[in-house]
Write an enzyme that holds these catalytic residues in place. Structure first.
Site, PDB file in Angstrom:
ATOM      1  N   ASN B 402       0.816  -1.200   0.000  1.00 32.42           N
ATOM      2  CA  ASN B 402       0.000   0.000   0.000  1.00 32.42           C
ATOM      3  C   ASN B 402       0.855   1.259   0.000  1.00 32.42           C
ATOM      4  OD1 ASN B 402      -1.862   2.002   0.403  1.00 32.42           O
ATOM      5  ND2 ASN B 402      -3.039   0.910   1.933  1.00 32.42           N
ATOM      6  N   ASP B 403       1.522   1.501   1.114  1.00 34.05           N
ATOM      7  CA  ASP B 403       2.256   2.760   1.239  1.00 34.05           C
ATOM      8  C   ASP B 403       3.376   2.887   0.210  1.00 34.05           C
ATOM      9  OD1 ASP B 403       0.649   3.466   3.402  1.00 34.05           O
ATOM     10  OD2 ASP B 403       1.901   2.331   4.772  1.00 34.05           O
TER      11      ASP B 403
END
Lengths: 110, 476
Positions: B402-403
């Site tokens: 995600n990040d």
């Protein structure tokens, strides 16, 4: 000032070791590829488990009536061993996978 | 004679540590390096038990206690290390690290009591006359060991979900004050030990250091945990080195300082990978403050893709890039992932993996996982290479990352991850993101990528989704 200088003189051996080890540590790690970062961190983790030696000395020197030293020393030996044994075994498990990977590569190439 | 043999053993130990670390830097020799360091450690431990002599020339006793402790530690340590799942390795390393820190702190406690016992029995007559260097070393070992222990336990708890991120207003200032108090009390104890309350002061420093360790790690967000574990690892190294000074033991000194220096460098390398300074990681309190601005901006529509559509898109692509993240690790999906890769390759699709340096919970976490599933080395691309190749990629499959693919890192200066280099998956023609839900990632930040035109969401557990994909691709 005088005190400080004589302290340096008295401890020069340690000071040399510390400085050289700092550079050596940086030098040795500097070339590690990022794929090996996790096993490396784990391996380094196992190596600082050398603190176990201190724990053994504490335990082995404790007089039999000094319960504080006995109990804390015993605990320290257990914790230190956990650090050493666990650290090396986990690292070995991680690295085992890296090796396993090489075998199927050879038949593929052949 | 015996003490001389022990010196040789320690010398061998030091060399094996250096060699071991060096060999760990090469995939071919890494395992041997680990074994060499381990054998050096074994020699040193056995040598210490049987050959050590104190200043008065007395050998160690209490062998029953020593061996009992070693056996308990070895059995528990081996079982824990053997049984732990690959996904839980980072926690395990953190936990073992904490044990080492606690060991160093306990040694300091015993040695302090030993030292003041001398004073209580009249030698030296004045508390003030205790050897200052020894007290400084004991206090350093105590403080560093305690911080490392408490911090590692919190890091362990955070990684396996037992503790949540916790921060209160002004925590950084509180932490700094607490650290100041710890150092001040320790200095007081060294410079002018108060006659009546020195025991109290000593244990006060101990508990304050433990508290500091907890509060130091608690507010730091999950994405930064690898950095923190690495930092705590080097702390424990320094704590072990303190023991080296205390016992005039060169092996503890060299081993400890070696790890301290190497760990610090590794920490800095990790920070660099995220394009942040260490100070920023420690003070920045990643993810602790919710970023409303980004969250609102990102809220929009996303589109979903079915498993069969995704399978078709990948089967007819020329090049597919897989971006693995923690989601892959949690789902234990590395083997299925490798299976999908093989299926696609049989269909003539070029499959590669794009590895972000901080993907997962530790640097190299993804590499270890994929290596477990026999994914070959040359398929793993590091960030720079991967970013060059995204332009010519047809489908990017993001698996529980995600990040590391959040475009806010490049576009939104308000984002806590602003400035972190990311995998520029948007350069590819199509992006499929597999996640369990729309919940933000570990850093707690919304990801704009999910709402972009090119992006399709494929919800579900990574393992089951991949299994379905494999079946679909097979039947095509």
């Amino acid at each position: 000032m005088e005190n400080f200088l004589s302290w340096i003189y008295g401890h020069q051996e340690y000071i040399y070791i510390v400085i050289l080890m700092v550079f050596l540590g940086i030098e040795v790690i500097g070339r590690v590829p990022s794929v090996l970062h996790t096993p490396l961190m784990s391996g380094a983790n196992a190596i600082h488990g050398v603190v176990i030696i201190g724990a053994i000395i504490v335990m082995g020197k404790a007089e039999s009536d000094n319960y504080l030293a006995l109990i804390l020393g015993f605990l320290a030996v257990i914790l230190g061993t956990l650090n050493v044994v666990g650290g090396f075994v986990v690292t070995d498990r991680m690295l085992e996978m890296f090796r396993k990977k090489e075998k199927p590569q050879t038949p593929k190439g052949a | 004679m015996e003490i001389n043999i022990l010196t040789v053993f320690y010398l061998i130990g030091s060399v094996t540590f250096i060699l071991g670390l060096k060999m760990l830097s090469n995939p071919d020799s890494a395992r041997k390096g680990n074994l060499i360091a381990a054998s050096g450690m074994t020699i040193a431990i056995l040598g210490t038990i049987f050959l050590y002599k104190d200043e008065e020339g007395k050998s160690l006793h209490n062998y029953a206690w020593i061996f009992a402790g070693i056996v308990i530690g070895a059995v528990v340590g081996t079982l824990a290390a053997k049984k732990v799942k690959m996904t839980a390795m980072p926690e395990m390393v953190s936990l073992f690290n904490g044990m080492g820190g606690a060991c160093a702190a306990l040694i300091s406690i015993v040695e302090f009591n030993h030292l003041v016992r001398g004073y209580e029995t009249g030698n030296p007559a004045m508390l003030y006359d205790l050897d200052k260097t020894t007290v400084v070393i004991i206090m350093s070992g105590l403080i560093i060991g305690s911080v490392s222990f408490a911090g590692s336990i919190v890091a362990w708890g955070k990684l396996n979900g037992k503790f949540k991120d916790y921060a209160f207003k002004g925590q950084h200032i509180f932490n700094l004050l607490l650290l100041g108090l710890v150092l001040l009390s320790a200095t007081w104890l060294v410079v002018a030990p108060p006659e009546n309350i020195f025991h109290l002061l000593f244990y006060g420093v101990f508990s304050l250091a433990l508290t500091y360790g907890v509060l130091f790690v608690l507010p730091i967000g999950g994405a930064d945990m690898p950095v923190v574990i690495s930092l705590l690892n080097s702390f424990t190294g320094v704590a072990a080195a303190c023991g080296g000074f205390l016992y005039d033991n060169k092996l503890m000194l060299t081993g400890g300082i070696l790890v301290g220096a190497a760990g610090t460098l590794l920490t800095i390398l990790m920070c660099k990978a995220m394009n942040r300074s260490l100070k920023n990681v420690l003070i920045g309190s990643f993810g602790a403050t919710p970023t409303h601005a980004t969250a609102q901006k990102a809220a929009g529509n996303y589109k979903e893709i079915s498993v069969s559509d995704c399978a078709v898109a990948m089967s007819y692509a020329r090049k597919v890039m897989i971006v693995p993240g923690y989601g892959l690790a949690v789902a234990q999906a590395q083997h299925v992932c490798h299976e999908l890769e093989k299926m696609l390759e049989e269909k003539g699709v070029e499959v590669k993996y794009a590895i972000h340096p901080v993907a997962g919970r530790m640097p190299g976490h993804m590499n270890v996982l994929l290596a477990e599933a026999d994914v070959s080395y040359d398929k793993l691309l590091e960030m720079e290479h991967a970013n060059d190749e995204f332009k010519s990629t047809d489908v990017v499959l993001v698996l529980g990352a995600n990040d590391v693919v959040n475009p806010a890192a490049k576009t939104d200066p308000d984002s806590p991850i602003y400035g972190m280099p990311i995998l520029e998956v948007e350069e590819a023609k199509m992006v499929v993101v597999n996640k369990r839900s729309m919940k933000p990632g570990y850093a707690g930040i919304e990801n704009e990528l999910f709402f972009r035109q090119k992006t399709s969401m494929l919800f579900g557990d990574a393992k089951s989704v991949l299994q379905q994909l494999v079946n679909e691709v097979k039947s095509l």
